[in-house]
Design a protein around this motif. Structure first.
Motif, PDB file in Angstrom:
ATOM      1  N   PHE A 136      51.731  36.642  37.829  1.00  0.00           N
ATOM      2  CA  PHE A 136      50.500  37.183  38.405  1.00  0.00           C
ATOM      3  C   PHE A 136      50.291  38.630  37.969  1.00  0.00           C
ATOM      4  O   PHE A 136      49.197  39.006  37.543  1.00  0.00           O
ATOM      5  CB  PHE A 136      50.501  37.084  39.940  1.00  0.00           C
ATOM      6  CG  PHE A 136      49.210  37.538  40.537  1.00  0.00           C
ATOM      7  CD1 PHE A 136      48.099  36.717  40.504  1.00  0.00           C
ATOM      8  CD2 PHE A 136      49.085  38.803  41.080  1.00  0.00           C
ATOM      9  CE1 PHE A 136      46.884  37.148  41.021  1.00  0.00           C
ATOM     10  CE2 PHE A 136      47.886  39.244  41.603  1.00  0.00           C
ATOM     11  CZ  PHE A 136      46.784  38.406  41.580  1.00  0.00           C
ATOM     12  N   GLY A 137      51.349  39.436  38.047  1.00  0.00           N
ATOM     13  CA  GLY A 137      51.211  40.850  37.716  1.00  0.00           C
ATOM     14  C   GLY A 137      50.963  41.112  36.245  1.00  0.00           C
ATOM     15  O   GLY A 137      50.018  41.804  35.874  1.00  0.00           O
ATOM     16  N   VAL A 138      51.794  40.543  35.401  1.00  0.00           N
ATOM     17  CA  VAL A 138      51.710  40.838  33.971  1.00  0.00           C
ATOM     18  C   VAL A 138      50.658  39.977  33.280  1.00  0.00           C
ATOM     19  O   VAL A 138      49.778  40.496  32.595  1.00  0.00           O
ATOM     20  CB  VAL A 138      53.091  40.668  33.293  1.00  0.00           C
ATOM     21  CG1 VAL A 138      52.979  40.827  31.787  1.00  0.00           C
ATOM     22  CG2 VAL A 138      54.082  41.663  33.868  1.00  0.00           C
ATOM     23  N   LEU A 139      50.751  38.661  33.463  1.00  0.00           N
ATOM     24  CA  LEU A 139      49.836  37.784  32.726  1.00  0.00           C
ATOM     25  C   LEU A 139      48.422  37.807  33.292  1.00  0.00           C
ATOM     26  O   LEU A 139      47.455  37.926  32.531  1.00  0.00           O
ATOM     27  CB  LEU A 139      50.384  36.359  32.690  1.00  0.00           C
ATOM     28  CG  LEU A 139      51.657  36.158  31.873  1.00  0.00           C
ATOM     29  CD1 LEU A 139      52.176  34.736  32.017  1.00  0.00           C
ATOM     30  CD2 LEU A 139      51.426  36.492  30.425  1.00  0.00           C
ATOM     31  N   VAL A 140      48.284  37.676  34.597  1.00  0.00           N
ATOM     32  CA  VAL A 140      46.933  37.620  35.167  1.00  0.00           C
ATOM     33  C   VAL A 140      46.302  39.013  35.195  1.00  0.00           C
ATOM     34  O   VAL A 140      45.245  39.236  34.588  1.00  0.00           O
ATOM     35  CB  VAL A 140      46.944  36.984  36.582  1.00  0.00           C
ATOM     36  CG1 VAL A 140      45.556  37.024  37.194  1.00  0.00           C
ATOM     37  CG2 VAL A 140      47.436  35.545  36.517  1.00  0.00           C
ATOM     38  N   CYS A 141      46.935  39.950  35.888  1.00  0.00           N
ATOM     39  CA  CYS A 141      46.333  41.296  36.014  1.00  0.00           C
ATOM     40  C   CYS A 141      46.347  42.048  34.686  1.00  0.00           C
ATOM     41  O   CYS A 141      45.320  42.590  34.256  1.00  0.00           O
ATOM     42  CB  CYS A 141      47.057  42.094  37.096  1.00  0.00           C
ATOM     43  SG  CYS A 141      46.899  41.371  38.741  1.00  0.00           S
TER      44      CYS A 141
END
Length: 159
Positions: free
Chosen positions: A100-105
């Motif tokens: 969520f943090g690296v790939l999505v955001c």
């Protein structure tokens, strides 16, 4: 939930198959145009590169969802089943936070940043190319949530 996971597996596998066939056709065309027609195609080279990137990301998400990714279990196997399940849940939570943090955001940020940049041969926005990052980040996050729920059910069964 199991039906949704199976449906996601089929769709993602279908995307990978289509991308692989497309890469095969474009790669063959590139070889023919370069060595037989003596007129190399730069467009096909970019298409193969970007298709490979997309296929790699979707295939990674698919393998993660099936829980068939490479793992080193020799330390974890020394513990009891309950500890193994708790470590698996912890691992899934870390993966969820990372995806969520690296790939999505992070992927959303890089996609927005590159929307005005165009690829050299295709002349398409690089934002479209980078959009695979948040897309696969969402898929991996969903799979991670499914895996956590499955592991929690297994803990309840063993209790």
């Amino acid at each position: 939930m199991e039906n949704l996971k199976k449906y996601m597996d089929k769709v993602i596998m279908g995307i990978c198959v289509v991308l692989f066939i497309f890469m095969l056709i474009m790669g063959s065309y590139q070889i023919i145009s370069r060595y037989i027609l003596k007129d190399p195609s730069t467009i096909s080279e970019e298409l193969v590169t970007y298709s490979f990137t997309w296929m790699s990301m979707f295939a990674g998400a698919y393998v993660f969802g099936k829980r068939e990714h490479m793992s080193m279990v020799f330390f974890v196997e020394k513990y009891s089943k309950k500890v193994q399940l708790n470590l698996a849940i912890l691992s899934e939570i870390v993966i969820l936070l990372f995806s969520f943090g690296v790939l999505v955001c992070g992927g959303k940020a890089i996609t927005e940043l590159t929307l005005t940049q165009t690829s050299p041969a295709l002349r398409v926005s690089m934002g479209y190319i980078y959009s695979v990052l948040p897309t696969c980040g969402v898929i991996i996050s969903i799979y991670s949530i499914f895996n956590i729920i499955e592991l929690l059910k297994r803990i309840k069964e063993e209790a």
